[in-house]
Design a protein around this motif. Structure first.
Motif, PDB file in Angstrom:
ATOM      1  N   LEU A 151      29.795  40.708  27.434  1.00 32.46           N
ATOM      2  CA  LEU A 151      31.404  40.400  27.575  1.00 32.46           C
ATOM      3  C   LEU A 151      31.777  39.151  27.629  1.00 32.46           C
ATOM      4  CD1 LEU A 151      30.763  42.506  31.010  1.00 32.46           C
ATOM      5  CD2 LEU A 151      31.768  43.490  29.127  1.00 32.46           C
ATOM      6  N   LEU A 152      33.070  39.048  27.225  1.00 35.14           N
ATOM      7  CA  LEU A 152      33.687  37.753  26.946  1.00 35.14           C
ATOM      8  C   LEU A 152      35.140  37.877  27.617  1.00 35.14           C
ATOM      9  CD1 LEU A 152      33.877  35.109  25.042  1.00 35.14           C
ATOM     10  CD2 LEU A 152      35.077  36.560  23.570  1.00 35.14           C
ATOM     11  N   ALA A 153      35.635  36.497  28.133  1.00 38.97           N
ATOM     12  CA  ALA A 153      37.037  36.272  28.501  1.00 38.97           C
ATOM     13  C   ALA A 153      37.339  34.838  28.361  1.00 38.97           C
ATOM     14  CB  ALA A 153      37.195  36.989  29.911  1.00 38.97           C
ATOM     15  N   HIS A 154      38.646  34.702  28.391  1.00 37.06           N
ATOM     16  CA  HIS A 154      39.145  33.234  28.401  1.00 37.06           C
ATOM     17  C   HIS A 154      39.314  32.870  29.886  1.00 37.06           C
ATOM     18  CE1 HIS A 154      40.339  29.911  26.264  1.00 37.06           C
ATOM     19  NE2 HIS A 154      41.358  29.537  26.935  1.00 37.06           N
ATOM     20  N   ASN A 155      38.348  31.861  30.255  1.00 41.73           N
ATOM     21  CA  ASN A 155      38.287  31.540  31.630  1.00 41.73           C
ATOM     22  C   ASN A 155      37.344  32.701  32.532  1.00 41.73           C
ATOM     23  OD1 ASN A 155      38.359  30.235  34.032  1.00 41.73           O
ATOM     24  ND2 ASN A 155      40.401  30.976  34.762  1.00 41.73           N
ATOM     25  N   ALA A 156      36.318  33.007  31.899  1.00 38.16           N
ATOM     26  CA  ALA A 156      35.670  34.213  32.163  1.00 38.16           C
ATOM     27  C   ALA A 156      35.197  34.527  33.820  1.00 38.16           C
ATOM     28  CB  ALA A 156      34.149  34.234  31.348  1.00 38.16           C
ATOM     29  N   SER A 157      35.062  33.325  34.378  1.00 35.41           N
ATOM     30  CA  SER A 157      34.800  33.307  35.864  1.00 35.41           C
ATOM     31  C   SER A 157      35.863  34.044  36.576  1.00 35.41           C
ATOM     32  CB  SER A 157      34.741  31.951  36.535  1.00 35.41           C
ATOM     33  OG  SER A 157      35.750  31.014  36.452  1.00 35.41           O
TER      34      SER A 157
ATOM     35  N   LEU B 194      36.119  42.065  37.611  1.00 32.97           N
ATOM     36  CA  LEU B 194      35.220  43.204  37.141  1.00 32.97           C
ATOM     37  C   LEU B 194      34.217  43.482  38.005  1.00 32.97           C
ATOM     38  CD1 LEU B 194      34.676  44.894  34.674  1.00 32.97           C
ATOM     39  CD2 LEU B 194      33.086  43.186  34.016  1.00 32.97           C
ATOM     40  N   ASP B 195      33.667  42.537  38.845  1.00 36.43           N
ATOM     41  CA  ASP B 195      32.524  42.767  39.644  1.00 36.43           C
ATOM     42  C   ASP B 195      33.121  43.230  40.874  1.00 36.43           C
ATOM     43  OD1 ASP B 195      30.780  41.399  38.009  1.00 36.43           O
ATOM     44  OD2 ASP B 195      30.366  39.628  39.281  1.00 36.43           O
TER      45      ASP B 195
ATOM     46  N   ASP C 235      38.374  38.198  46.721  1.00 31.36           N
ATOM     47  CA  ASP C 235      37.834  38.021  48.215  1.00 31.36           C
ATOM     48  C   ASP C 235      39.068  37.916  49.088  1.00 31.36           C
ATOM     49  OD1 ASP C 235      35.237  37.843  47.413  1.00 31.36           O
ATOM     50  OD2 ASP C 235      35.219  35.691  47.110  1.00 31.36           O
ATOM     51  N   GLN C 236      40.015  37.770  48.611  1.00 28.73           N
ATOM     52  CA  GLN C 236      41.663  37.629  49.376  1.00 28.73           C
ATOM     53  C   GLN C 236      42.202  39.251  49.509  1.00 28.73           C
ATOM     54  OE1 GLN C 236      41.925  35.016  51.619  1.00 28.73           O
ATOM     55  NE2 GLN C 236      40.099  33.984  50.680  1.00 28.73           N
ATOM     56  N   GLY C 237      41.424  40.101  49.091  1.00 27.96           N
ATOM     57  CA  GLY C 237      42.045  41.355  48.992  1.00 27.96           C
ATOM     58  C   GLY C 237      42.903  41.600  47.756  1.00 27.96           C
ATOM     59  N   ASP C 238      42.828  40.695  46.753  1.00 27.75           N
ATOM     60  CA  ASP C 238      43.658  40.874  45.187  1.00 27.75           C
ATOM     61  C   ASP C 238      42.980  42.091  44.544  1.00 27.75           C
ATOM     62  OD1 ASP C 238      45.804  39.131  45.696  1.00 27.75           O
ATOM     63  OD2 ASP C 238      44.453  37.435  45.453  1.00 27.75           O
TER      64      ASP C 238
ATOM     65  N   HIS D  43      29.159  50.630  40.402  1.00 30.93           N
ATOM     66  CA  HIS D  43      28.605  50.678  39.014  1.00 30.93           C
ATOM     67  C   HIS D  43      28.190  49.155  38.784  1.00 30.93           C
ATOM     68  CE1 HIS D  43      28.435  51.431  34.657  1.00 30.93           C
ATOM     69  NE2 HIS D  43      29.003  50.275  34.585  1.00 30.93           N
ATOM     70  N   ASN D  44      26.886  49.124  38.181  1.00 31.60           N
ATOM     71  CA  ASN D  44      26.500  47.917  37.643  1.00 31.60           C
ATOM     72  C   ASN D  44      26.597  47.886  36.023  1.00 31.60           C
ATOM     73  OD1 ASN D  44      25.678  46.958  39.990  1.00 31.60           O
ATOM     74  ND2 ASN D  44      24.142  48.538  40.004  1.00 31.60           N
ATOM     75  N   TYR D  45      26.760  46.632  35.550  1.00 31.39           N
ATOM     76  CA  TYR D  45      26.900  46.439  33.774  1.00 31.39           C
ATOM     77  C   TYR D  45      25.690  45.711  33.419  1.00 31.39           C
ATOM     78  CZ  TYR D  45      29.422  42.423  35.138  1.00 31.39           C
ATOM     79  OH  TYR D  45      29.847  41.040  35.798  1.00 31.39           O
ATOM     80  N   GLN D  46      25.097  46.039  32.084  1.00 32.63           N
ATOM     81  CA  GLN D  46      24.153  45.376  31.778  1.00 32.63           C
ATOM     82  C   GLN D  46      24.211  43.885  31.076  1.00 32.63           C
ATOM     83  OE1 GLN D  46      20.836  46.875  31.952  1.00 32.63           O
ATOM     84  NE2 GLN D  46      21.639  48.001  33.328  1.00 32.63           N
ATOM     85  N   GLY D  47      25.601  44.150  30.586  1.00 28.89           N
ATOM     86  CA  GLY D  47      25.877  42.745  29.702  1.00 28.89           C
ATOM     87  C   GLY D  47      25.914  41.510  30.341  1.00 28.89           C
ATOM     88  N   GLN D  48      25.870  40.471  29.731  1.00 23.78           N
ATOM     89  CA  GLN D  48      26.259  39.120  30.467  1.00 23.78           C
ATOM     90  C   GLN D  48      27.566  38.618  29.595  1.00 23.78           C
ATOM     91  OE1 GLN D  48      22.871  36.020  30.384  1.00 23.78           O
ATOM     92  NE2 GLN D  48      21.442  37.690  29.830  1.00 23.78           N
ATOM     93  N   PHE D  49      28.149  37.455  30.561  1.00 26.35           N
ATOM     94  CA  PHE D  49      29.339  37.098  30.080  1.00 26.35           C
ATOM     95  C   PHE D  49      29.279  35.666  29.384  1.00 26.35           C
ATOM     96  CE2 PHE D  49      31.697  39.763  32.913  1.00 26.35           C
ATOM     97  CZ  PHE D  49      33.121  39.971  32.563  1.00 26.35           C
ATOM     98  N   ALA D  50      30.221  35.487  28.376  1.00 28.72           N
ATOM     99  CA  ALA D  50      30.449  34.547  27.769  1.00 28.72           C
ATOM    100  C   ALA D  50      32.104  33.827  27.848  1.00 28.72           C
ATOM    101  CB  ALA D  50      30.396  34.477  26.113  1.00 28.72           C
ATOM    102  N   CYS D  51      32.203  32.681  27.622  1.00 27.04           N
ATOM    103  CA  CYS D  51      33.679  32.044  27.977  1.00 27.04           C
ATOM    104  C   CYS D  51      34.104  31.086  27.054  1.00 27.04           C
ATOM    105  CB  CYS D  51      33.488  31.461  29.323  1.00 27.04           C
ATOM    106  SG  CYS D  51      35.216  30.625  29.942  1.00 27.04           S
TER     107      CYS D  51
END
Length: 203
Positions: free
Chosen positions: A91-97, A103-104, A22-25, A112-120
Motif C-alpha cells: 500500500l502507498l499514500a502521500h503522508n501514509a501515517s 485504514l487500521d 483515536d479522537q473518534g474521527d 480485518h487484517n491486511y498483508q501489505g506494508q505501507f510506503a509513503c
C-alpha cells in the motif's frame, strides 16, 4: 503474498471527519488506484456514511456534504469491499501515517487484517526531491510537470495524482540507481535513510 516489487501496489487516500481516529474521527470517502507492473489497472472510489454529521469545515474542505453522506453505504460495508480490492498488495499514500491510521481503525471495526506494508510518497520525496519548494502533493505534481484535471481533497483524485507522482518517482529512482526494477524494500530503505545519507544508496 505482496509483490516484492515497488511497481505493483495500491495507492489510497481517505477523506475523513477529522485528524485522528483515536479522537473518534471516521473515514467518509476512500479512493484508490491499483498499479500492476507499473500500469494503472483499476480504481476504487466510494463515499461512506460514518453514522454522524460532519462539520461545516470538512464539508467546505472536501466538498462532501451531509446530504451526500446520508445516502452513502455504511463504513463497514464499504471497507469490506475495499478489503477485497486491495487483496494482499502493498500500500502507498502521500503522508501514509495519516491514511494508515484510518485504514487500521476502519479495518479493526470489521475484524480485518491486511498483508501489505505501507510506503509513503511524502517521505520518499523529501529524500529524492530535496530541492522541491515543499513536499505537499500539489506542489510536487507541479514540480514534476504532471498534468492534472480535477480538484484536490477528493479521495480518488488525490489517489490518482499520488499514483502519477509515484510512477514518476520510480522512473527517477531507476535512473539514479541503475536498477531495472525497484524492489519495495529498496523504496522503504530510501524513506528511512536521512537526507544527508540518501545519495549513498544511489552510488
Amino acid at each position: 503474498m505482496p509483490s516484492p516489487y515497488a511497481d505493483t501496489i495500491i495507492v489510497l487516500d481517505f477523506e475523513t471527519t477529522g485528524l485522528s481516529p483515536d479522537q473518534g474521527d471516521r473515514a467518509i470517502e476512500i479512493g484508490a488506484v491499483k498499479i500492476d507492473n507499473g500500469v494503472v489497472t483499476d480504481t476504487f472510489q466510494e463515499l461512506m456514511n460514518p453514522g454522524r454529521r460532519v462539520n461545516s469545515f470538512i464539508e467546505q474542505y472536501t466538498g462532501i456534504s451531509n446530504v451526500m453522506l446520508s445516502t452513502a453505504r455504511p463504513c463497514a460495508e464499504v471497507m469490506q469491499r475495499f478489503a477485497e480490492f486491495i487483496g494482499d498488495d502493498n500500500l502507498l499514500a502521500h503522508n501514509a501515517s495519516f491514511d494508515k491510521k484510518f485504514l487500521d481503525a476502519e479495518f479493526q471495526r470489521i475484524n480485518h487484517n491486511y498483508q501489505g506494508q505501507f510506503a509513503c510518497t511524502l517521505l520518499t520525496s523529501r529524500r529524492i526531491y530535496q530541492d522541491a519548494p515543499n513536499h505537499k502533493l500539489g506542489t510536487l505534481v507541479d514540480y514534476k510537470g504532471l498534468a492534472e484535471d480535477g480538484g484536490y481533497h477528493r479521495a480518488l483524485f488525490d489517489a490518482k495524482m499520488t499514483a502519477k507522482l509515484y510512477l514518476t518517482m520510480l522512473e527517477d529512482i531507476q535512473q539514479r540507481s541503475g536498477m531495472h526494477r525497484i524492489e519495495f524494500g529498496f523504496l522503504q530503505k530510501i524513506a528511512n535513510t536521512s537526507k544527508r545519507q540518501v545519495e549513498r544508496l544511489f552510488s
